[in-house]
Every structure is written in structure tokens, then in C-alpha cells.
Design an enzyme around this catalytic site. Sequence first.
Site, PDB file in Angstrom:
ATOM      1  CD  GLU A  34      -3.203  -0.517   0.392  1.00  9.80           C
ATOM      2  OE1 GLU A  34      -3.127   0.564  -0.205  1.00  9.80           O
ATOM      3  OE2 GLU A  34      -4.171  -1.281   0.299  1.00  9.80           O
ATOM      4  CG  LEU A  39     -16.362  -4.049  -3.968  1.00 10.18           C
ATOM      5  CD1 LEU A  39     -15.399  -4.041  -5.141  1.00 10.18           C
ATOM      6  CD2 LEU A  39     -17.723  -3.501  -4.386  1.00 10.18           C
ATOM      7  CG  ASP A  92      -8.013  -3.128  -6.211  1.00  8.18           C
ATOM      8  OD1 ASP A  92      -6.967  -2.456  -6.308  1.00  8.18           O
ATOM      9  OD2 ASP A  92      -8.895  -2.883  -5.363  1.00  8.18           O
ATOM     10  CD  GLU A 138      -1.180  -3.558  -4.269  1.00 14.82           C
ATOM     11  OE1 GLU A 138      -1.913  -4.361  -3.687  1.00 14.82           O
ATOM     12  OE2 GLU A 138      -1.598  -2.709  -5.061  1.00 14.82           O
ATOM     13  NE  ARG A 189      -3.796  -1.360  -5.027  1.00 18.71           N
ATOM     14  CZ  ARG A 189      -4.408  -1.312  -3.856  1.00 18.71           C
ATOM     15  NH1 ARG A 189      -5.160  -0.274  -3.538  1.00 18.71           N
ATOM     16  NH2 ARG A 189      -4.291  -2.285  -2.977  1.00 18.71           N
ATOM     17  CG  ASP A 199      -6.541   3.097  -3.506  1.00 20.06           C
ATOM     18  OD1 ASP A 199      -6.922   3.035  -4.690  1.00 20.06           O
ATOM     19  OD2 ASP A 199      -6.580   2.132  -2.733  1.00 20.06           O
ATOM     20  CG  HIS A 240     -12.973   5.246  -7.568  1.00 14.65           C
ATOM     21  ND1 HIS A 240     -13.819   5.118  -6.495  1.00 14.65           N
ATOM     22  CD2 HIS A 240     -12.313   4.056  -7.666  1.00 14.65           C
ATOM     23  CE1 HIS A 240     -13.679   3.904  -5.968  1.00 14.65           C
ATOM     24  NE2 HIS A 240     -12.776   3.248  -6.657  1.00 14.65           N
TER      25      HIS A 240
END
Lengths: 671, 671
Positions: free
Chosen positions: A140, A290, A394, A397, A445, A462, A527
Site C-alpha cells: 500500500e 465488495l 485490483d 501487493e 495499480r 488510491d 471513482h
Amino acid sequence: MKISLINNGFEITQNEKQLLVHTTENPAIFVGVGQEKMEIYRGNFDIHDYIEERIPLRFAKITDNIVEFSCGKDSPVQITMKITHQNNLDALLSFESQNQHLNRFWIRLSATQNERVWGCGEQMSYLNMRGRHFPLWTSEPGVGRDKTTEITFLSDKYNKAGGDYYHTNYPQPTFISSNHYACHINTTAYADFDFRNNDFHELQIWEIPQSIELYSAPTYLDIVEKLSLRFGRQPKLPEWVYNGIILGLKGGEENTFSRMENAIKKGVPVAAVWSEDWVGLRITSFGKRLFWDWKWSRKRYPNLEQKIKELKQRNIRFMSYLNPYLCNDGELFPIAKQKGYFALNKDGDVALVDFGEFYCGVVDFTNPKACEWYKEEIIKKNCLDLDISGWMADFGEYLPTDNIYLANGVEAKLMHNAWPTLWAKVNAEAIAEAGKTDDVTFFMRAGYTGVQKYCPLLWAGDQSVDFSRHDGLNTVICAALSSGLMGNAYHHSDIGGYTSLFNNRRSKELFERWAEMAAFTPVMRTHECNRPDENFQFDHDPSTIAHLAKMTNIYRHLVPYVKALADEASEKGYPLQRPLFVHFEQDINTYDIQDQYMYGKDLLVAPVHQQGVTEWKVYLPADETWINVWSKQQVQGGQFITVAAPIGQPPVFYRKTSKWSDLFAEIAAIK
Amino acid sequence: MKISLINNGFEITQNEKQLLVHTTENPAIFVGVGQEKMEIYRGNFDIHDYIEERIPLRFAKITDNIVEFSCGKDSPVQITMKITHQNNLDALLSFESQNQHLNRFWIRLSATQNERVWGCGEQMSYLNMRGRHFPLWTSEPGVGRDKTTEITFLSDKYNKAGGDYYHTNYPQPTFISSNHYACHINTTAYADFDFRNNDFHELQIWEIPQSIELYSAPTYLDIVEKLSLRFGRQPKLPEWVYNGIILGLKGGEENTFSRMENAIKKGVPVAAVWSEDWVGLRITSFGKRLFWDWKWSRKRYPNLEQKIKELKQRNIRFMSYLNPYLCNDGELFPIAKQKGYFALNKDGDVALVDFGEFYCGVVDFTNPKACEWYKEEIIKKNCLDLDISGWMADFGEYLPTDNIYLANGVEAKLMHNAWPTLWAKVNAEAIAEAGKTDDVTFFMRAGYTGVQKYCPLLWAGDQSVDFSRHDGLNTVICAALSSGLMGNAYHHSDIGGYTSLFNNRRSKELFERWAEMAAFTPVMRTHECNRPDENFQFDHDPSTIAHLAKMTNIYRHLVPYVKALADEASEKGYPLQRPLFVHFEQDINTYDIQDQYMYGKDLLVAPVHQQGVTEWKVYLPADETWINVWSKQQVQGGQFITVAAPIGQPPVFYRKTSKWSDLFAEIAAIK
């Protein structure tokens, strides 16, 4: 490149420029033993190293193209290095450890005063990395990413998630030097590139790396071309992308499509609607999440199949959301578990990862059968067969390093950085196998070496919903430019940012400034952010919809130019968004600018990334006459100027000599 | 202690207990080269090390009592170690470097499971240091000292002053192990004692240290006795100290003495009045600061000479304030400058240190003449001749390491840790030369090895005015206990704490809880804190003055007992405040208690250090019957109990078998 013997050592040079020097007094290579401590908390890693040994390998015995390194003349050889000249301009240094205890490696490359270095994947804070060190570990990126801000402090305190300047979803052990060479290390181990020293760059790897690649070329663009060949070039984006904006909408069928229709009615050209919640929702104490079970939720989108068909006839596509985990209360989990497609813990059970009140298995992409299964069952059957045209792929990481065992038998700490590329590969191959590479896309990402070959489109991750220095709008520019130099031609971001925490809320102004920038990137996409109800949305205000329509029209207007850039990307690997200096090597002023960019060779974009301003300071590179797209004013390059920058008129200039002048001249009239 | 050859190495043992083991596979000593970066900002240091080399010295050649360490059998000797047995129980390991490049040294001592380690000077956060590492560098301790608190965040952000658990004014490279030995390193270089490993303690020194001293003894008290002999014992406190409280009052003559008279009128026994502002004030944007020119301000205290005489006749003393700097706009500065008594910068000018809108020279205590001058002109003439009976000898931690050159030619980074002891020596010698050691005292917060010999009384420094875990009331207990184990018999603190920043304000409750604890320490002293007008003071409330009078009466009541403890301190070096375990070695429960203490052998004190509580949990050690001084209730030891703890009744217990039982039994009746 040339290797030459010198007093007590050797050096590697290119065109008289020294790239590496080794002598007994100043050895270039150190090896050692370290014990790392890695703590993961929801994608944030706390990493410490205890260096038990760090031994300078002072003695180098050279035989032909083999160098044997040891501590002293009569000491045992610790590592061997084989130098292979690919050609005049490039070299490969291959390493072999002669001591199985070694797990740390440091190499020093020569540095010069005023040298700049760029790259290391997708960097959010600093384009020129000189003066800092950059740990390279996909994670992140952090919230706030600045230890002096309240939001970073609170994120650290409550979620271990504040981050710092070097945290990124997409690191890569590769950099370009202003001394006209690039260096890439073949490793997936934790690395730390240290550019703080005057005389050398010290690259640290937590293994003896397989090899180091050195590339030199006369211009930066030539170097980028080489790197993009090396790491792989992206396919072109599907044609439909250029039809307009991708609207990020969720909240179920009724909400999503009615808001889309409203946008269209208000004049916003829509290329696609992107609904993350196509899989349904899970309610946690954090809010709506989700449901990580990758298939159409008939409950939330009862008429989706029909809807996708209808939209496609109207030239509007539908996009979805996937990630590499499966929640343990979904329908897919027991299937994958039964087949043995998950990474395991030390007891041989599925290793479950905590995502906040729900747990997931990690589909083990080191197992070819697991990859096949994900491609067939999830991507092809659940997405492509439904005629979904793309998705956010998505994550990537989060591979834990503790108590997780993979099918290929390699330690998780060595596979962690490799994961984003494996994840990209699964997505790309599934689409290719279905023969849909021209028509279906996805965006990621996370990244690492080689993600270029598989991921057609990066998104900047993000950002916070603000103008902050290390986590706001401006970081997207740095991200596009650094990743672009690594051979990622296509980049875009969440218009308006994503992360809204600790009362940080998206404003109308932020949304509009962000949209202005996005018009000058290959893809426009909104978004809703992590807390849609508390943040400004594109349709909260008629003037914002009008502004968005205008920006999307500008985006569409530029398509012929952008397609020409896409041709260039295919042929030469040049990214669409580029640092100024790649086109103005001789203008030293361009080297430290990271908040403006060249959009192709001819357009210069200087997005406004501060709150409450109506003017903006712009640097125009030397030896060119620039035309302001709004005022039509001509300005001689080689100076900083201040221009009017009201909302709706982001500072953009074009070269007077551009063959696209007519196209650019029409921008100001677009509504 | 015994040194024995073992397979591929040697070991040092005491009573079968292994203290150090060295083998080729697991070497005990590493040497290397590091480049430190030290940034100072008003006593706060930001220190980073770049370890360039860290070489295990695997090969040890032993001849008689000399060990020659090298990397391998045929490699050059890097360091030699000479082992000298002082006696059966102790050993001295002396080192000599054979390689002038080495500036880093690591030694591993054997560790065992469940082992505790204590000491390292005056530690504020952790008495048992196992599981953490402790950088040893005298500095400001920090404000908040806890990276998860808002106050630490703000202090870091605005003043680089947040600190962390290991920051202390008084570090010392000495620890006591529960394996019944003590280890001391003779060095003033930066050090870092790492107690995080299961099998070894790793002690890091930024030079090849002169020597390591190992002491063993059958009991912890025996070890403390040895250390106090080694580092020097304090003289007894002057008799007048025991007359009552030392009131910290400033604000000029009228304010100071009228408030003192008021306190006396309300029944508070006063031993002394302590006025920092005897030197006058300086107004800065930060607020009122003292004028750092160490002589009586006739403007602020016009009748001070007469006043001191009058007070002394009433058996009340006057105390002042000194520190080792001189402001460059004072009268003493040009004199010291002309004589060459200041530390210099690289240009040969006086090195000026920024203290916040004013600048000071550092009196160079490595110059014997500068020490003489400070003693004669400042301490003797300006203090003792005025019949001042004591002072706060503030600071000692600020010696910069950059661009400062000392008379003795030693690098400032090696003298930095030595400074507190030099400063203590100047004070102690001046008093001794005047023949006043029995009657004049001073108190310090800074310390290092050997400060014990010179500083008669520690004070715990500048706690925040709160109950916080790492910077509040409870840290004073940890400070007293850790420094006590190092041979500092006398400890006390600012009643109510000192640092009030970022809207952190002292409450009435905090002041009263702190006073309750102070009654059970050798010295009671109030401090108005850094922002007197915004914080609660002892005379803001009649009930607080009454409470303070009661606590001071209790303090006075205990004087016969405290004097007996002072005799013990002189004879054996035992501190007055002691960790429970030194008297209860067999009771493992006592080992992890750092918020209670034995006040001498017979009194157990468990200060309330939380807000808003009226009960308190106390552990009473095993194999003793304890009597609650307030309720007279008898409790069998070996258990945790919860007792009533209203304001005015701090949990205190005494041994039923104490010969001081009658004295203790009277405490409850004191008003």
C-alpha cells in the site's frame, strides 16, 4: 561498454564515463548476512533489517570476463561476476554466490555531481530520486505519506497505514541516470536503492541477485525505448476507450444506470460504465465492501446481461472489478480449495488473509493450474462471456511473507514482489486466449519488473481526496512520469482521488482540477471514492457536470493526436506522458520539474494542483516558441511564466512548430 | 570469573553461568566502519548510522590472558583483548585496536530466557530493558516520548522534540543482569545496547572501547554496592533539606517571597525557596526566559542579599539556577571570550549555540582554566559569597557535535556524553573547595558514567504535566529506580511536572498525586512549570495548600528513617528508592514492577499515577506481612490487592517486622 584494469582493481566505462569502479581501497561490492523482520498489516509492511555481517569484497581476481571477489588475496571466493557485452552500448553482469550463507548484497555504481536518477517503478513523491533512498517492496502506498501531517499520523496510529515518500504499489529495481545509462537488477527480493551519496549509488538486495543489466544510449528516449523492449510493450487500448469517459458508478443497477443516463443527458460522452459492485456487497463495521467472489451478482444487478447488450449497441461498454483473492464465504472458495489452488499455511491449510472482518484465500499463481482455473472460470466465464469489456484488476501487493507456502517452493519473501506481474499475466493471458486483446482491457495499480508486458494500463492507485504534496493530485503526475520512463506507456488515475479518511473530504474544486488533468491523459475515469455518500461526486452540481462534459469533449477532440502517440508507444515504447527533460535534454531547468509533463512531443501540460488559485506558474522549455491553448498567446521558451488558470482552463501549451497546431488551436473553443 | 578454551573458541563463565562465548561459527565480536549523521536541534538529536563494514572476528588466538581477534587464521589481527581478573568475581576486558580504520565495535554477551536487564543510566520508560534496544546518548528526553500520541506528533513536527522511549538526559553504558552480574563499558562514544535477542545481548560502541568491566555478586544489592564504589558515592544531603519543601517560585522578589510567606502561613514547612529568575529575564517570542549570565539580578531581586540573610535566620535557605552556557549579550561572555574559555568553531571564533532567539557560548570544561574560572567567578563569587545554598545545575546534554572544537583536542562526538560529568565536577569541586559540601547542594538532570561521584542529587528532568505513560508522573519512578541501581542514591522530581505544551495543562489532581509521591522521596520540590500562568500552582486552591502541608509534614516525619537510609547510602551505596526485586530476589512477581518502589528496606510505595481513580492495585512481595499505613490493615505478601487510594492517601505499606514500625504507624494521623 568497456571493462579496464586499473591500479588494484578495474572499472567499467561507457564513452569515457565511469559506471563502476572497484579497487582494494574502495570496493564496489559488499556481501553479508542480515535478518529481516517483516510485519504486514493490510498491505502495509513494517520492515527492519539487522545486518549481522557486511563484508567489503576488496580483492577482485580477473580472468577473461570473470571476476572472482574475495575479502583478501588468499581468502575464499565469495561471489563471481561474469561480464557479458550484449553489444557496444550494453552489458550484463551475472553473479554467482560461492557462499551459501550470504543473503545481502550491495553494489556501488559511480555517481557524479548534479547527476539525476529517475524510475524505480511508479514513484509518487519524487521523480528525481537523488538525495534519498528508495526501499523497493510492493505495498500500500500509505495515506498521507508525510510524517509531518495529521492525516499520516492518524493513519499510522489507527491503521499502520500512514506510509512514506517511497511507498508504492509498483516498485521496480530499475533506474535511469542523467549520465545516459539505465541499470536494472534481476531480482524479486527486497531491495533498497540509495541515491544519497555524492560519489556512488549503493544498491542493496536481500539476496545475491541473478544479474545486473546496464543499458546506455545517446538520448533518454533511446534508453526508454530499450527498457520498453526489455520489459515488454503494451497493446494499444481498445478503440472504445476513446469514446469518452469511464464513469465509476455503483450502488446497484438502478442507481448506476440512472446516473449514467443523467450524465449522458447532460452532455458527458460516456465510453463505459464501471461498476465495482457487480459482485455484490458485504456490510462491515468499516462500511460497504465488495463481496470478493468474482461473479455477477444477480441480486444487485438483476438485468446486467441484458443491460450490457443494450449499452454495447449504444457504443457504451460495461466494466467490472476483480482481485486475486477469494473470500472464504463465497461460492468460488470451496472449489479452489478442493482443487488445491490456494497458497497454504504451515499446517497445510489455506492461508487466510485478513481484509477487515472477512478472510480470503490467495489464489496461488505459482501453480500453473491455479492460473488456468482463474482464467477459465473467473475471467473467461464470469467476465468475458458476459461481454464485460474490462475491469480494475485490483491489488497484487499483499502477498504475506509469514506462514505462507507456495506451489513453486520459493519463499514468499522472494515471491512478494513478483506477485503483481503474475497477477497481470493471468489477466492478459485470459483476454489474449479469448482473442479479445483489441477489445477488452484492464487496469492495475500494483506492478513490478515485467508488468509492462501484461498490464495494458496503469492507474495511480488510491490518492487522498486532496491537494496534499505526498498523497494528492500532484502525485499522479510523478507516478505517470516515473512509470512511463520504465516503459509503461499508458497511465491514468481516479478523477477526484479515492481515500477519504479522518474527515478529509473531496471538494468540488478538487474534482474539477483533477478532471482537467485527466483530459490530457490516455484515459478519463471517475471513482466515487471509499465513502461516496460523504464526498463530492461529479453529478452533485450542474456546473461540475458541464465542466466534466467539456473536459471529456477536449479529451475526445485530442483522440487523433493520442492515437498517433499510441502508434509511437507501440513502435518505440515512448510513454504518452513524459518528463520535460526527455525532449529538452539541453535545458537543465527541465530536470527538476515533476508537476508538468509533455503529453507527447508537442503538448505541455501543467495541471493546477493547489487549492484556491486562479493563476499558475509554468516553465516553458528553451529553444521553442509555445502557444497557450486558451489565450493563444505565444511565449518564447526558457522561462517561468505565470498564466491565468481559472477552473476549466488548465495551463496547456503547444509547440508553435507542431504539425498538430490546428487541432490544438481548436481546444479553446470546445464546450 | 573463569576463561576456558572450548571447541573453536573460548568462554567466560561465573559460577557455571556463561557470560560470553566465542566460537568461529558464532563470534562474540564484530568490528567495522560506520559513518554517522548527527543533527542537533535544541538538545534533540537525529542520529543515523551508515554501516559500511561489519566484520565478524571469527578467529581468536589465545596466549595467556591475551586474545588476538582476526577474520581468519591467516588474516591480520584486528583487535586484541586482554583479560584481567580483578578477583574471583570480577573481570576487566581491555581492548586495543590494531586497525586504525575501525570505528564500530559490537560485542555479544550471553543471554538466557527470562533474563532481565536494568540500568543504562536513568531510563524513563522501561526499567527492564529486555526486548528493546537502548541508544545511549545524552539528550533532551523528548515531549510525549510516544509516537502514537498527539503531543509527541506535534512536538516532533514543530520542535523536533517528540522523543522516544530511550531518550534520556542521563544514559550510561552499564547494566545489571538478573543473572547476577553487571557490565560496564568504558567509553564516552555513542553506544546502543540491544537486548532484543534471545541468546545474546549485543552492545554496540562507536569506537573500539577502552575496556569492559564485568562484576558479579551473590545479590543485586551486592552488585549495586560494587557499582556505587566504582562510580563514586554521593555526599549526604545538607541537613536543612529535611526541614521541609523547596518551593520553586519566581516572578521577582515581591511575588516570590510573598507567596512563600503565604505557604508558610498556611502551614507548609519550607526548607528553601528556589528562584530560577535570580539572574533576571529575557523576553522572547516563546515567552519569558532566564537571562543566562550567571549573577544576581539586582533589578529583579533588589534586596536579595539582605533577604537571604533574613531567611537563613528563620532556617529557610535560598537556591538559584545555573547552567554551563553564557549568553553572548551578558556581562560574563566577553570576559570568558577574552580569556579563551569557550569552545570554538572551525574559524576559531566562539561556537555559538542557538537556544531560541538568543545565542550562547559553551564554557569549555576540557580546559582546566575555564573550569577554574567558572568555579571562582560564577559559583564561588556569584553564588556562595551571596550565601546561596544550592541550585539547579541545568543542562549538560547539548554539546553539539558539528563545527565545535575543544581545548583537549578530542572530537566533540566523543566528549558529548562526557559533558554532564564534567559539568557536575565543576559544581562539586567549587562547593568542596569552599568547604561547603555539607551545607550546599545542587541537582542535575543530565548524567553519564561518573556523575555519581560529583552530583549529590538527581532530578528527573522535564516531565509533561500529565499522567501519560512515557512522559508523565510514573516515569519519575522508573527514573529513580534505574539511576538508583547505577549508584545514584538520591533522586527527586518537579512536583506537578514541568512541560506544558500544545494545551496540555497541569491539573490540581496531578499536582496533588505528584506531591503524594514526593513525600516518599529524599527531596520535595515544586516547579511552576514552563508556563506558570496557564497551569495549576500549589497556591491556587486552599485545599491543595493544605494537602501539600500534610505531605510535607509526612516527609518531615520520615526524616529519622530517611537519615538512616542516607547512612546506608554512604556506607553501601544503596539508593533510597529501590526496585522491589532487590529485596525480594526470590519473588519473580516483583521483577516486572516499575511503578512501585521500596523506600529503603521497610517501606513500599505505590504512587497513584492515573487520573480520576480512588482505588489502586498494589503488589505486595511474598514472605512478609505488610501493614497499610492508612487503614492499618495487615496483608500477607505474595499477592496483588486493590486498596482505597483517595487523594491524600497514597498507597504505602510497611513491613510488620520493621524496627521503624512505630514511626510508620504514626503517618496516618499526620495533618
